[in-house]
Design a protein around this motif. Sequence first.
Motif, mmCIF file in Angstrom:
data_model
loop_
_atom_site.group_PDB
_atom_site.id
_atom_site.type_symbol
_atom_site.label_atom_id
_atom_site.label_comp_id
_atom_site.label_asym_id
_atom_site.label_seq_id
_atom_site.Cartn_x
_atom_site.Cartn_y
_atom_site.Cartn_z
ATOM 1 N N SER A 192 0.911 -1.127 0.015
ATOM 2 C CA SER A 192 0.188 0.048 0.098
ATOM 3 C C SER A 192 0.942 1.150 0.081
ATOM 4 N N ILE A 193 0.631 2.295 -0.932
ATOM 5 C CA ILE A 193 1.447 3.383 -0.884
ATOM 6 C C ILE A 193 0.547 4.567 -0.807
ATOM 7 N N GLY A 194 1.165 5.890 -0.551
ATOM 8 C CA GLY A 194 0.601 6.972 -0.539
ATOM 9 C C GLY A 194 1.047 8.236 -1.210
ATOM 10 N N ALA A 195 1.933 7.712 -2.261
ATOM 11 C CA ALA A 195 2.535 8.927 -3.121
ATOM 12 C C ALA A 195 3.101 8.073 -4.328
ATOM 13 N N ALA A 196 3.067 8.763 -5.546
ATOM 14 C CA ALA A 196 3.490 8.208 -7.032
ATOM 15 C C ALA A 196 5.001 7.830 -6.608
ATOM 16 N N LYS A 197 5.796 8.527 -6.058
ATOM 17 C CA LYS A 197 7.337 8.306 -5.865
ATOM 18 C C LYS A 197 7.451 6.726 -5.206
ATOM 19 N N HIS A 198 6.659 6.713 -4.149
ATOM 20 C CA HIS A 198 6.727 5.038 -3.343
ATOM 21 C C HIS A 198 6.385 4.055 -4.293
ATOM 22 N N GLN A 214 -3.818 4.500 -1.355
ATOM 23 C CA GLN A 214 -4.922 5.161 -0.492
ATOM 24 C C GLN A 214 -4.931 6.787 -0.559
ATOM 25 N N GLY A 215 -5.815 7.169 -0.901
ATOM 26 C CA GLY A 215 -6.119 8.550 -0.702
ATOM 27 C C GLY A 215 -6.429 9.147 0.577
ATOM 28 N N GLY A 216 -6.345 10.672 0.800
ATOM 29 C CA GLY A 216 -6.519 11.008 2.304
ATOM 30 C C GLY A 216 -7.845 10.768 2.817
ATOM 31 N N GLU A 217 -8.900 10.679 1.859
ATOM 32 C CA GLU A 217 -10.179 10.280 2.684
ATOM 33 C C GLU A 217 -10.328 8.977 3.522
ATOM 34 N N HIS A 273 -3.995 5.271 8.964
ATOM 35 C CA HIS A 273 -3.049 5.996 8.628
ATOM 36 C C HIS A 273 -3.301 6.773 7.285
ATOM 37 N N THR A 274 -3.179 7.778 6.980
ATOM 38 C CA THR A 274 -3.473 8.373 5.721
ATOM 39 C C THR A 274 -2.723 9.716 5.295
ATOM 40 N N GLY A 275 -2.562 9.847 4.000
ATOM 41 C CA GLY A 275 -1.983 11.021 3.827
ATOM 42 C C GLY A 275 -2.926 12.262 3.178
ATOM 43 N N PRO A 276 -2.155 13.397 2.705
ATOM 44 C CA PRO A 276 -2.858 14.496 2.543
ATOM 45 C C PRO A 276 -3.692 14.523 1.057
ATOM 46 N N VAL A 277 -3.216 13.812 0.150
ATOM 47 C CA VAL A 277 -3.970 13.881 -0.915
ATOM 48 C C VAL A 277 -4.998 13.192 -1.434
ATOM 49 N N ALA A 278 -6.239 13.748 -2.110
ATOM 50 C CA ALA A 278 -7.415 13.201 -2.291
ATOM 51 C C ALA A 278 -7.313 12.061 -3.369
ATOM 52 N N THR A 279 -8.163 10.723 -3.131
ATOM 53 C CA THR A 279 -7.889 9.725 -3.985
ATOM 54 C C THR A 279 -8.306 10.320 -5.634
ATOM 55 N N ALA A 318 2.515 6.995 -13.123
ATOM 56 C CA ALA A 318 3.776 6.702 -12.784
ATOM 57 C C ALA A 318 4.267 5.248 -13.061
ATOM 58 N N VAL A 319 3.602 4.425 -12.847
ATOM 59 C CA VAL A 319 3.909 3.086 -13.177
ATOM 60 C C VAL A 319 3.001 2.189 -14.108
ATOM 61 N N ASP A 320 3.678 0.912 -14.474
ATOM 62 C CA ASP A 320 2.747 0.191 -15.391
ATOM 63 C C ASP A 320 2.223 -0.794 -14.732
ATOM 64 N N ILE A 321 2.391 -1.163 -13.545
ATOM 65 C CA ILE A 321 1.748 -2.569 -12.753
ATOM 66 C C ILE A 321 0.296 -2.164 -12.385
ATOM 67 N N PRO A 322 -0.622 -3.100 -12.063
ATOM 68 C CA PRO A 322 -1.793 -2.821 -11.865
ATOM 69 C C PRO A 322 -1.939 -1.776 -10.364
ATOM 70 N N VAL A 323 -2.940 -0.922 -10.453
ATOM 71 C CA VAL A 323 -3.084 -0.002 -9.266
ATOM 72 C C VAL A 323 -4.479 -0.368 -8.910
ATOM 73 N N VAL A 324 -4.831 -0.486 -7.411
ATOM 74 C CA VAL A 324 -5.685 -0.614 -6.925
ATOM 75 C C VAL A 324 -6.231 0.692 -6.316
ATOM 76 N N ALA A 325 -7.375 1.138 -6.429
ATOM 77 C CA ALA A 325 -7.521 2.493 -5.642
ATOM 78 C C ALA A 325 -8.430 2.213 -4.479
ATOM 79 N N ALA A 326 -8.025 2.997 -3.275
ATOM 80 C CA ALA A 326 -8.460 2.885 -1.872
ATOM 81 C C ALA A 326 -8.658 4.511 -1.475
ATOM 82 N N GLY A 327 -9.718 4.438 -0.527
ATOM 83 C CA GLY A 327 -9.942 5.710 0.048
ATOM 84 C C GLY A 327 -11.104 6.398 -0.324
ATOM 85 N N GLY A 328 -12.250 6.177 0.465
ATOM 86 C CA GLY A 328 -13.689 6.685 0.073
ATOM 87 C C GLY A 328 -14.422 5.878 -0.866
ATOM 88 N N PHE A 329 -14.333 4.567 -1.082
ATOM 89 C CA PHE A 329 -14.826 3.750 -1.925
ATOM 90 C C PHE A 329 -16.048 3.090 -1.190
#
Length: 360
Positions: A120-126, A141-144, A148-154, A164-175
């Motif tokens: 699980s990551i909270g920023a593109a660079k990670h 995981q977006g901020g909503e 533990h969470t970051g400041p940027v919304a999903t 930023a990446v080519d691997i599958p990305v799963v969206a979390a935060g507010g769903f």
Amino acid sequence: MTPTLRTPLTELVGIDHPVVQTGMGWVAGPSLVSATSNAGGLGILASATMTYAELEAAIAKTKAQTAKPFGVNIRADATDAGERIDLLIREKVAVASFALAPKKDLIAKLKDAGVVVVPSIGAAKHAVKVASWGADAVIVQGGEGGGHTGPVATTLLLPSVLDAVDIPVVAAGGFFDGRGLAAALSYGAAGVAMGTRFLLTRESTVPDAVKQEYLARHLQDTVVSLKVDGMPHRVLNTELVDRLEHSGRWRGLGAAIANAARFKNMTGMKWSTIVRDGLTMRKQKDLTWSQVVMAANTPMLLRAGLVEGNTKAGVLAAGQVTGIIDDVPSCAELIDRIVTDAVARIDALAALRGSANTAP
Ligand SMILES: Cc1cc2nc3c(=O)[nH]c(=O)nc-3n(C[C@H](O)[C@H](O)[C@H](O)COP(=O)(O)O)c2cc1C
């Protein structure tokens, strides 16, 4: 019958639906995880709040209740992370999820053994870093989101990671529903991961009185506090959290010690354990003493609420989405309605495409 949506996530893990139940401390145990996986989603056991022996027992119990793939969430910085990873490999657990980025060699070891690695990551660079180390997919995981969470919304974090990446990305935060799943897939995500929504299901073992506490909340009733355990933590805005938020440095320490004394009785935690954990945390992070006292208490306060049903404990991790959820379905009902609705919305969107308007 629930329609199906094939995505890189369903293919990677071998599940029917692109819906993940995340690893939530004290909440994501065998009951919730097996119910999610049996319903065709991916259930993830939370192991940060389990001892090694408890994790061993939880994996065995989950395997007894489902033959479908499931995952285990591990703290990459746990002192026994290596042993836990060996356990996952031995038990042929399908997915290893990580709260903090795992080391390169740990990813390689899991992948060699055929375990799918999903930090699980909270920023593109990670995301870029773990992808370069061989992670198979990431949960962003977006901020909503709860816990533990970051400041940027999903809505902004997700596209930044997808770019930023080519691997599958799963969206979390507010769903929580089919609209969210359809939207996440439209962004280019491979599925959604949900915490709070799964906490509020029938198979979640969180006591009913506490579930009612979440259901009663509105969209503005969570807060990201640094004063709970020193890291940005989205929790229900309770009297305790409000008091911590509005206390100064020294009053904060006084309040934290008073809370520690009150909660020591509630949780059965010894002073020696509080002090030992606190000293370790103070060494690892730049925390004030009041934060140290609170941080040492936080896992037990969460436990008092989420496991023992003490609605006065005051620390209940929750996503903003708690304000929009108003029912407690079974995991099968939940996944069925999310996927069915997402498919209907995707079809409705496709129907928007028409030939150019040729009217004069
Ligand atoms: C009660 C609760 C406990 C959580 N515990 C953990 C945890 O132990 N490890 C972790 O990686 N994330 C944890 N989280 C975060 C979730 O895994 C997930 O990323 C988050 O809930 C997603 O946002 P949502 O609540 O809006 O669905 C927790 C969240 C909640 C609500």
